[in-house]
Motif scaffolding. Structure first.
Motif, PDB file in Angstrom:
ATOM      1  N   TRP A  18      44.175  52.065  34.681  1.00  8.20           N
ATOM      2  CA  TRP A  18      45.631  52.164  34.730  1.00  8.20           C
ATOM      3  C   TRP A  18      46.117  53.492  34.164  1.00  8.20           C
ATOM      4  CZ3 TRP A  18      47.964  48.267  37.236  1.00  8.20           C
ATOM      5  CH2 TRP A  18      47.267  47.068  37.355  1.00  8.20           C
ATOM      6  N   ASP A  22      52.273  52.522  34.474  1.00  5.19           N
ATOM      7  CA  ASP A  22      52.013  51.510  35.503  1.00  5.19           C
ATOM      8  C   ASP A  22      52.635  50.138  35.248  1.00  5.19           C
ATOM      9  OD1 ASP A  22      50.667  53.132  37.277  1.00  5.19           O
ATOM     10  OD2 ASP A  22      48.669  52.590  36.541  1.00  5.19           O
ATOM     11  N   LEU A  25      54.274  48.497  38.216  1.00  8.93           N
ATOM     12  CA  LEU A  25      53.337  47.953  39.209  1.00  8.93           C
ATOM     13  C   LEU A  25      52.858  46.561  38.794  1.00  8.93           C
ATOM     14  CD1 LEU A  25      50.938  50.928  40.090  1.00  8.93           C
ATOM     15  CD2 LEU A  25      52.728  49.922  41.527  1.00  8.93           C
ATOM     16  N   VAL A  26      52.530  46.415  37.515  1.00 13.11           N
ATOM     17  CA  VAL A  26      52.070  45.126  37.001  1.00 13.11           C
ATOM     18  C   VAL A  26      53.186  44.092  37.137  1.00 13.11           C
ATOM     19  CG1 VAL A  26      51.197  43.899  34.981  1.00 13.11           C
ATOM     20  CG2 VAL A  26      50.441  46.243  35.423  1.00 13.11           C
ATOM     21  N   LEU A  54      49.587  45.594  29.939  1.00 11.81           N
ATOM     22  CA  LEU A  54      48.999  46.897  30.225  1.00 11.81           C
ATOM     23  C   LEU A  54      48.404  47.502  28.957  1.00 11.81           C
ATOM     24  CD1 LEU A  54      48.627  49.112  32.408  1.00 11.81           C
ATOM     25  CD2 LEU A  54      50.846  50.012  31.702  1.00 11.81           C
ATOM     26  N   TYR A  69      41.277  46.025  35.948  1.00 13.89           N
ATOM     27  CA  TYR A  69      41.607  47.345  36.491  1.00 13.89           C
ATOM     28  C   TYR A  69      42.648  47.271  37.598  1.00 13.89           C
ATOM     29  CZ  TYR A  69      37.452  48.715  33.948  1.00 13.89           C
ATOM     30  OH  TYR A  69      36.545  48.937  32.958  1.00 13.89           O
ATOM     31  N   LYS A  70      43.276  48.401  37.838  1.00 13.72           N
ATOM     32  CA  LYS A  70      44.204  48.526  38.962  1.00 13.72           C
ATOM     33  C   LYS A  70      43.367  48.506  40.235  1.00 13.72           C
ATOM     34  CE  LYS A  70      46.561  52.351  38.903  1.00 13.72           C
ATOM     35  NZ  LYS A  70      47.517  53.482  38.955  1.00 13.72           N
ATOM     36  N   PHE A  78      48.553  50.001  46.295  1.00 12.56           N
ATOM     37  CA  PHE A  78      48.328  49.101  45.167  1.00 12.56           C
ATOM     38  C   PHE A  78      48.371  47.670  45.685  1.00 12.56           C
ATOM     39  CE2 PHE A  78      50.285  46.264  42.002  1.00 12.56           C
ATOM     40  CZ  PHE A  78      49.318  46.334  41.009  1.00 12.56           C
ATOM     41  N   ARG A  81      45.214  43.538  40.612  1.00  9.63           N
ATOM     42  CA  ARG A  81      44.355  43.842  39.468  1.00  9.63           C
ATOM     43  C   ARG A  81      43.114  42.975  39.557  1.00  9.63           C
ATOM     44  NH1 ARG A  81      44.701  39.627  35.809  1.00  9.63           N
ATOM     45  NH2 ARG A  81      46.563  38.344  35.968  1.00  9.63           N
TER      46      ARG A  81
END
Length: 177
Positions: A18, A22, A25-26, A54, A69-70, A78, A81
């Motif tokens: 990451w 980020d 995104l999460v 994160l 991980y991303k 994207f 995870r």
């Protein structure tokens, strides 16, 4: 994306560490009931919760050399995870979560298989566990496909989850590292 941040590659996926920014995104990953209903709290994540998680992944990576991980496609999208990290600071645990648009394409199975090979190739531990909400049949199917064996249920946040285990010896057709 810099190559030093690449952790693992599979035929259609890249697992990367990451970046500091980020958290959105999460949060987007866990912004719907469909993508959060089987997680602790069973509700969409706030930006604060995403940022907290994160931060935890950065700490896990620094401490254990592995985390969630991303997950991005080879064309740079994207999609979620995935990774292996410590559960309750004890056993290693496989976990993954994909955005809805990525469901049904075999990507969770591909990610889980790649992580299994990577984990045993790096000799992190003799085995790992995984667990799912009892209603998460799709995820249970993925864990069985990669050769995981069911074990006694595990109580998580008041829900009795379906638990699985994997050792190097259990891997179908794979060398024991």
């Amino acid at each position: 994306m810099s190559e030093e941040r690449l952790i693992l590659r599979s035929p259609r996926l890249r697992f990367v560490m990451w970046d500091e920014g980020d958290a959105p995104l999460v949060q987007r990953l866990h912004s719907t009931m469909a993508t959060s209903r089987y997680l602790a709290g069973s509700a969409p994540w706030s930006l604060e919760k995403a940022d907290e998680r994160l931060r935890g992944w950065f700490e896990e990576e620094a401490r254990d050399g592995t985390t969630k991980y991303k997950l991005i496609t080879d064309d740079g999208r994207f999609i979620g995870r995935a990774g292996i990290s410590r559960f309750r600071n004890e056993q290693f645990e496989l976990g993954y979560s994909l955005i809805e648009e990525a469901w049904g394409n075999g990507l969770a199975t591909e990610a889980a298989r790649a992580l299994t090979d990577w984990f045993f190739g790096r000799r992190f531990a003799p085995g790992f566990i995984a667990f799912t909400h009892p209603e998460n049949i799709a995820s249970q199917r993925v864990l069985r496909k990669i050769g995981m064996r069911e074990r006694p249920p595990i109580l998580i946040d008041g829900v009795l989850g379906v638990a699985f285990e994997m050792t190097a010896e259990m891997r179908p057709g794979k060398p024991n590292f």
